[in-house]
Design a protein around this motif. Structure first.
Motif, PDB file in Angstrom:
ATOM      1  N   PRO B  99       0.822  -1.222   0.000  1.00 43.81           N
ATOM      2  CA  PRO B  99       0.000   0.000   0.000  1.00 43.81           C
ATOM      3  C   PRO B  99       0.853   1.269   0.000  1.00 43.81           C
ATOM      4  CG  PRO B  99      -0.034  -1.075   2.147  1.00 43.81           C
ATOM      5  CD  PRO B  99       0.664  -1.999   1.220  1.00 43.81           C
ATOM      6  N   ASP B 100       0.473   2.199  -0.877  1.00 38.49           N
ATOM      7  CA  ASP B 100       1.207   3.469  -0.945  1.00 38.49           C
ATOM      8  C   ASP B 100       0.610   4.403   0.110  1.00 38.49           C
ATOM      9  OD1 ASP B 100       2.824   5.483  -1.710  1.00 38.49           O
ATOM     10  OD2 ASP B 100       1.646   6.065  -3.457  1.00 38.49           O
ATOM     11  N   SER B 101       0.875   4.076   1.351  1.00 38.07           N
ATOM     12  CA  SER B 101       0.230   4.787   2.448  1.00 38.07           C
ATOM     13  C   SER B 101       1.245   5.098   3.542  1.00 38.07           C
ATOM     14  CB  SER B 101      -0.912   3.916   2.997  1.00 38.07           C
ATOM     15  OG  SER B 101      -1.177   4.235   4.337  1.00 38.07           O
ATOM     16  N   ARG B 102       1.332   6.371   3.867  1.00 41.26           N
ATOM     17  CA  ARG B 102       2.255   6.777   4.928  1.00 41.26           C
ATOM     18  C   ARG B 102       1.841   6.147   6.267  1.00 41.26           C
ATOM     19  NH1 ARG B 102       5.742  11.385   5.892  1.00 41.26           N
ATOM     20  NH2 ARG B 102       5.325  12.084   3.778  1.00 41.26           N
ATOM     21  N   LYS B 103       0.534   6.034   6.479  1.00 43.28           N
ATOM     22  CA  LYS B 103       0.034   5.462   7.735  1.00 43.28           C
ATOM     23  C   LYS B 103       0.491   4.001   7.882  1.00 43.28           C
ATOM     24  CE  LYS B 103      -4.081   8.194   8.612  1.00 43.28           C
ATOM     25  NZ  LYS B 103      -5.529   8.263   8.421  1.00 43.28           N
ATOM     26  N   ALA B 104       0.393   3.242   6.773  1.00 40.76           N
ATOM     27  CA  ALA B 104       0.775   1.827   6.829  1.00 40.76           C
ATOM     28  C   ALA B 104       2.272   1.697   7.135  1.00 40.76           C
ATOM     29  CB  ALA B 104       0.450   1.152   5.501  1.00 40.76           C
ATOM     30  N   ARG B 105       3.069   2.554   6.484  1.00 39.89           N
ATOM     31  CA  ARG B 105       4.528   2.506   6.713  1.00 39.89           C
ATOM     32  C   ARG B 105       4.848   2.879   8.149  1.00 39.89           C
ATOM     33  NH1 ARG B 105       4.851   4.946   1.540  1.00 39.89           N
ATOM     34  NH2 ARG B 105       5.248   6.988   2.457  1.00 39.89           N
ATOM     35  N   THR B 106       4.200   3.925   8.639  1.00 38.42           N
ATOM     36  CA  THR B 106       4.439   4.371  10.021  1.00 38.42           C
ATOM     37  C   THR B 106       4.057   3.271  11.000  1.00 38.42           C
ATOM     38  OG1 THR B 106       3.894   6.591   9.289  1.00 38.42           O
ATOM     39  CG2 THR B 106       4.006   6.246  11.655  1.00 38.42           C
ATOM     40  N   PHE B 107       2.937   2.588  10.709  1.00 36.85           N
ATOM     41  CA  PHE B 107       2.477   1.512  11.585  1.00 36.85           C
ATOM     42  C   PHE B 107       3.551   0.417  11.673  1.00 36.85           C
ATOM     43  CE2 PHE B 107       0.416  -2.673  11.909  1.00 36.85           C
ATOM     44  CZ  PHE B 107      -0.134  -2.558  13.167  1.00 36.85           C
ATOM     45  N   ILE B 108       4.125   0.056  10.525  1.00 34.74           N
ATOM     46  CA  ILE B 108       5.139  -1.012  10.524  1.00 34.74           C
ATOM     47  C   ILE B 108       6.388  -0.552  11.289  1.00 34.74           C
ATOM     48  CG2 ILE B 108       6.659  -2.411   9.061  1.00 34.74           C
ATOM     49  CD1 ILE B 108       3.795  -3.321   8.939  1.00 34.74           C
ATOM     50  N   TRP B 109       6.794   0.715  11.072  1.00 37.29           N
ATOM     51  CA  TRP B 109       7.968   1.237  11.814  1.00 37.29           C
ATOM     52  C   TRP B 109       7.711   1.178  13.315  1.00 37.29           C
ATOM     53  CZ3 TRP B 109      12.672   1.462  10.348  1.00 37.29           C
ATOM     54  CH2 TRP B 109      13.029   1.817   9.054  1.00 37.29           C
ATOM     55  N   VAL B 110       6.521   1.636  13.725  1.00 36.60           N
ATOM     56  CA  VAL B 110       6.185   1.645  15.160  1.00 36.60           C
ATOM     57  C   VAL B 110       6.173   0.210  15.701  1.00 36.60           C
ATOM     58  CG1 VAL B 110       4.327   2.132  16.808  1.00 36.60           C
ATOM     59  CG2 VAL B 110       4.947   3.822  15.075  1.00 36.60           C
ATOM     60  N   LEU B 111       5.609  -0.705  14.899  1.00 34.20           N
ATOM     61  CA  LEU B 111       5.548  -2.109  15.322  1.00 34.20           C
ATOM     62  C   LEU B 111       6.961  -2.667  15.519  1.00 34.20           C
ATOM     63  CD1 LEU B 111       3.349  -4.360  15.687  1.00 34.20           C
ATOM     64  CD2 LEU B 111       3.969  -5.106  13.396  1.00 34.20           C
ATOM     65  N   LEU B 112       7.845  -2.385  14.549  1.00 31.22           N
ATOM     66  CA  LEU B 112       9.221  -2.897  14.637  1.00 31.22           C
ATOM     67  C   LEU B 112       9.929  -2.331  15.871  1.00 31.22           C
ATOM     68  CD1 LEU B 112      10.309  -2.668  10.886  1.00 31.22           C
ATOM     69  CD2 LEU B 112      10.027  -4.747  12.230  1.00 31.22           C
ATOM     70  N   LEU B 113       9.777  -1.022  16.066  1.00 34.39           N
ATOM     71  CA  LEU B 113      10.449  -0.387  17.206  1.00 34.39           C
ATOM     72  C   LEU B 113       9.845  -0.865  18.534  1.00 34.39           C
ATOM     73  CD1 LEU B 113      10.888   3.214  15.772  1.00 34.39           C
ATOM     74  CD2 LEU B 113      12.651   1.472  16.103  1.00 34.39           C
ATOM     75  N   ALA B 114       8.522  -1.106  18.531  1.00 30.90           N
ATOM     76  CA  ALA B 114       7.866  -1.587  19.755  1.00 30.90           C
ATOM     77  C   ALA B 114       8.365  -2.986  20.122  1.00 30.90           C
ATOM     78  CB  ALA B 114       6.350  -1.596  19.559  1.00 30.90           C
ATOM     79  N   VAL B 115       8.513  -3.836  19.082  1.00 30.84           N
ATOM     80  CA  VAL B 115       9.029  -5.191  19.332  1.00 30.84           C
ATOM     81  C   VAL B 115      10.436  -5.105  19.920  1.00 30.84           C
ATOM     82  CG1 VAL B 115       9.835  -7.291  18.182  1.00 30.84           C
ATOM     83  CG2 VAL B 115       7.637  -6.323  17.578  1.00 30.84           C
ATOM     84  N   TRP B 116      11.228  -4.223  19.353  1.00 29.27           N
ATOM     85  CA  TRP B 116      12.603  -4.042  19.841  1.00 29.27           C
ATOM     86  C   TRP B 116      12.592  -3.571  21.301  1.00 29.27           C
ATOM     87  CZ3 TRP B 116      16.728  -0.270  17.417  1.00 29.27           C
ATOM     88  CH2 TRP B 116      17.975  -0.568  17.956  1.00 29.27           C
ATOM     89  N   ALA B 117      11.772  -2.534  21.567  1.00 27.08           N
ATOM     90  CA  ALA B 117      11.704  -1.995  22.934  1.00 27.08           C
ATOM     91  C   ALA B 117      11.246  -3.076  23.910  1.00 27.08           C
ATOM     92  CB  ALA B 117      10.741  -0.803  22.961  1.00 27.08           C
ATOM     93  N   PHE B 118      10.293  -3.899  23.469  1.00 30.69           N
ATOM     94  CA  PHE B 118       9.772  -4.978  24.317  1.00 30.69           C
ATOM     95  C   PHE B 118      10.898  -5.958  24.671  1.00 30.69           C
ATOM     96  CE2 PHE B 118       7.001  -8.895  24.617  1.00 30.69           C
ATOM     97  CZ  PHE B 118       6.410  -8.533  25.818  1.00 30.69           C
ATOM     98  N   GLN B 119      11.702  -6.304  23.662  1.00 31.22           N
ATOM     99  CA  GLN B 119      12.813  -7.248  23.905  1.00 31.22           C
ATOM    100  C   GLN B 119      13.860  -6.608  24.824  1.00 31.22           C
ATOM    101  OE1 GLN B 119      11.262  -9.871  23.001  1.00 31.22           O
ATOM    102  NE2 GLN B 119      12.797 -10.843  21.694  1.00 31.22           N
ATOM    103  N   VAL B 120      14.105  -5.305  24.651  1.00 32.35           N
ATOM    104  CA  VAL B 120      15.094  -4.611  25.493  1.00 32.35           C
ATOM    105  C   VAL B 120      14.616  -4.581  26.938  1.00 32.35           C
ATOM    106  CG1 VAL B 120      16.139  -2.366  25.997  1.00 32.35           C
ATOM    107  CG2 VAL B 120      16.082  -3.195  23.648  1.00 32.35           C
ATOM    108  N   VAL B 121      13.340  -4.207  27.121  1.00 33.54           N
ATOM    109  CA  VAL B 121      12.789  -4.096  28.485  1.00 33.54           C
ATOM    110  C   VAL B 121      12.823  -5.454  29.186  1.00 33.54           C
ATOM    111  CG1 VAL B 121      10.648  -3.683  29.773  1.00 33.54           C
ATOM    112  CG2 VAL B 121      11.376  -2.079  28.003  1.00 33.54           C
ATOM    113  N   ARG B 122      12.526  -6.512  28.436  1.00 29.87           N
ATOM    114  CA  ARG B 122      12.524  -7.849  29.057  1.00 29.87           C
ATOM    115  C   ARG B 122      13.928  -8.391  29.256  1.00 29.87           C
ATOM    116  NH1 ARG B 122       8.973 -12.177  26.658  1.00 29.87           N
ATOM    117  NH2 ARG B 122      10.207 -11.813  24.806  1.00 29.87           N
ATOM    118  N   GLY B 123      14.905  -7.752  28.611  1.00 30.04           N
ATOM    119  CA  GLY B 123      16.289  -8.210  28.753  1.00 30.04           C
ATOM    120  C   GLY B 123      16.537  -9.560  28.118  1.00 30.04           C
ATOM    121  N   ILE B 124      15.865  -9.825  26.992  1.00 29.81           N
ATOM    122  CA  ILE B 124      16.025 -11.111  26.289  1.00 29.81           C
ATOM    123  C   ILE B 124      17.449 -11.233  25.771  1.00 29.81           C
ATOM    124  CG2 ILE B 124      15.396 -12.330  24.168  1.00 29.81           C
ATOM    125  CD1 ILE B 124      13.337 -12.774  26.316  1.00 29.81           C
TER     126      ILE B 124
END
Lengths: 227, 124
Positions: B99-124
């Motif tokens: 999809p040529d959508s800024r919202k979709a791209r932003t959502f994926i970026w946020v998802l990726l960064l959230a997954v990363w933050a989640f792993q950092v916080v849990r200390g995996i």
């Protein structure tokens, strides 16, 4: 043409102009990539397998610096006994026929893998145009990897004793440049700003290769230096 | 026009790869850890992925979700994605464009960064 890779050298030195001419068909670009890269990749794989076999046999004979292990409380004699008990490596004659099958699959697999992840990276950075889809990324990758085969050729110098060790760092730097070089082809074929193409290859590396490719690269690097 | 179900084939390969990763289990403790975590003390975006894949190879879904929730979630969706892809290929439909959508791209970026933050916080 002065030598077979003069066009590739020019492309690497002037990446901004390398993909300015009209693109060939996808089939033509794919054939050109395979024709240039596959023989070099095969030579590289044969050299790596041969060198790793030698390194493994040296390891089995106990040719390992025990100082580091002693610091962790490992008895050198126990370590040598454990290494001597490892099974022998398969003969090179049994390995190379498999490489004839694995290398073409690896070349085509690498092309597809790079295309998928770079395409996704470019989309995440807003570099995709409405009328240019995944086929355009496949074409860009094929053209870039044909040029990047020069790196595989230079990488063969890494097998030369002593010289290879001295070249290890420059070859790693060249590998890094060839990684982002694909970004110029992506940018040209998708008609977006070069920074988006370059950044797409970096996003790809961050998403996929933080651990896996780093580990593989380190293993191959150590294997090359081992003998 | 006949189409190749590339996603389904990729899912099949991923499944075979997860199954083959169980061969790594005897030497899992000997594998070098994440260099990023070693130098920064923080988990990288893919920290836990190897252990997640090995857990998947053994059918241990609880373990897989523990080590990398995003990858395990994606693995859970792969059969559905494969079925969709097989249907698409049988009907001869091309893949839809991203999809040529800024919202979709932003959502994926946020998802990726959230997954990363989640792993950092849990200390995996």
């Amino acid at each position: 043409m002065l030598f077979p890779f003069s066009a590739s050298c020019r492309a690497l030195l002037r990446p901004g102009e390398a993909f300015a001419p009209a693109p060939p068909s996808l089939a033509r670009a794919c054939w050109e990539m395979a024709r240039v890269w596959m023989p070099l990749a095969l030579l590289n794989a044969l050299g790596t397998a041969w060198r790793m076999g030698q390194a493994y046999e040296l390891l089995r004979r106990g040719a390992v610096a025990t100082g580091l292990f002693e610091r962790f409380g490992v008895d050198p004699s126990d370590l040598r006994a454990a290494l001597a008990s490892l099974p022998p490596a398969p003969a090179f004659g049994r390995i190379w026929p498999w490489l004839l099958l694995a290398v073409p699959l690896g070349v085509l697999g690498t092309w597809l893998h790079h295309a998928v992840w770079d395409h996704l990276g470019l989309w995440l950075l807003g570099g995709l145009k409405r009328k240019r889809g995944f086929r355009t990324s496949l074409l860009a990758e094929a053209q870039a990897l044909r040029v990047a085969a020069l790196g595989t050729l230079l990488g063969l110098l890494g097998f030369v004793p002593v010289f290879g060790t001295l070249l290890a760092l420059p070859l790693l730097l060249l590998d890094a440049y060839l990684w982002v070089f694909r970004g110029f082809a992506l940018a040209a074929r998708h008609d977006c700003e070069p920074w988006r193409g370059l950044a797409a290859t970096v996003v790809h590396a961050v998403l996929v290769s933080v651990c896996g490719l780093g580990l593989l690269g380190l293993t191959l690097f150590v294997a090359r230096l081992a003998v | 026009m006949r189409r190749v179900p590339w996603l389904a084939l990729g899912a099949l390969l991923a499944g075979l790869g997860a199954w083959a990763s169980t061969w790594l289990r005897p030497v899992a403790d000997l594998l070098p850890g994440c260099a990023f975590k070693h130098f920064t003390g923080l988990a990288c975006m893919t920290c836990g992925l190897t252990r997640c894949v090995m857990a998947l190879g053994q059918g241990d879904w609880r373990g897989a979700f523990h080590w990398h929730p995003a990858a395990a979630g994606l693995a859970f969706l792969l059969p559905l994605l494969s079925l969709w892809d097989l249907r698409r290929a049988r009907r001869g439909d091309p893949y839809p464009r991203l999809p040529d959508s800024r919202k979709a791209r932003t959502f994926i970026w946020v998802l990726l960064l959230a997954v990363w933050a989640f792993q950092v916080v849990r200390g995996i």
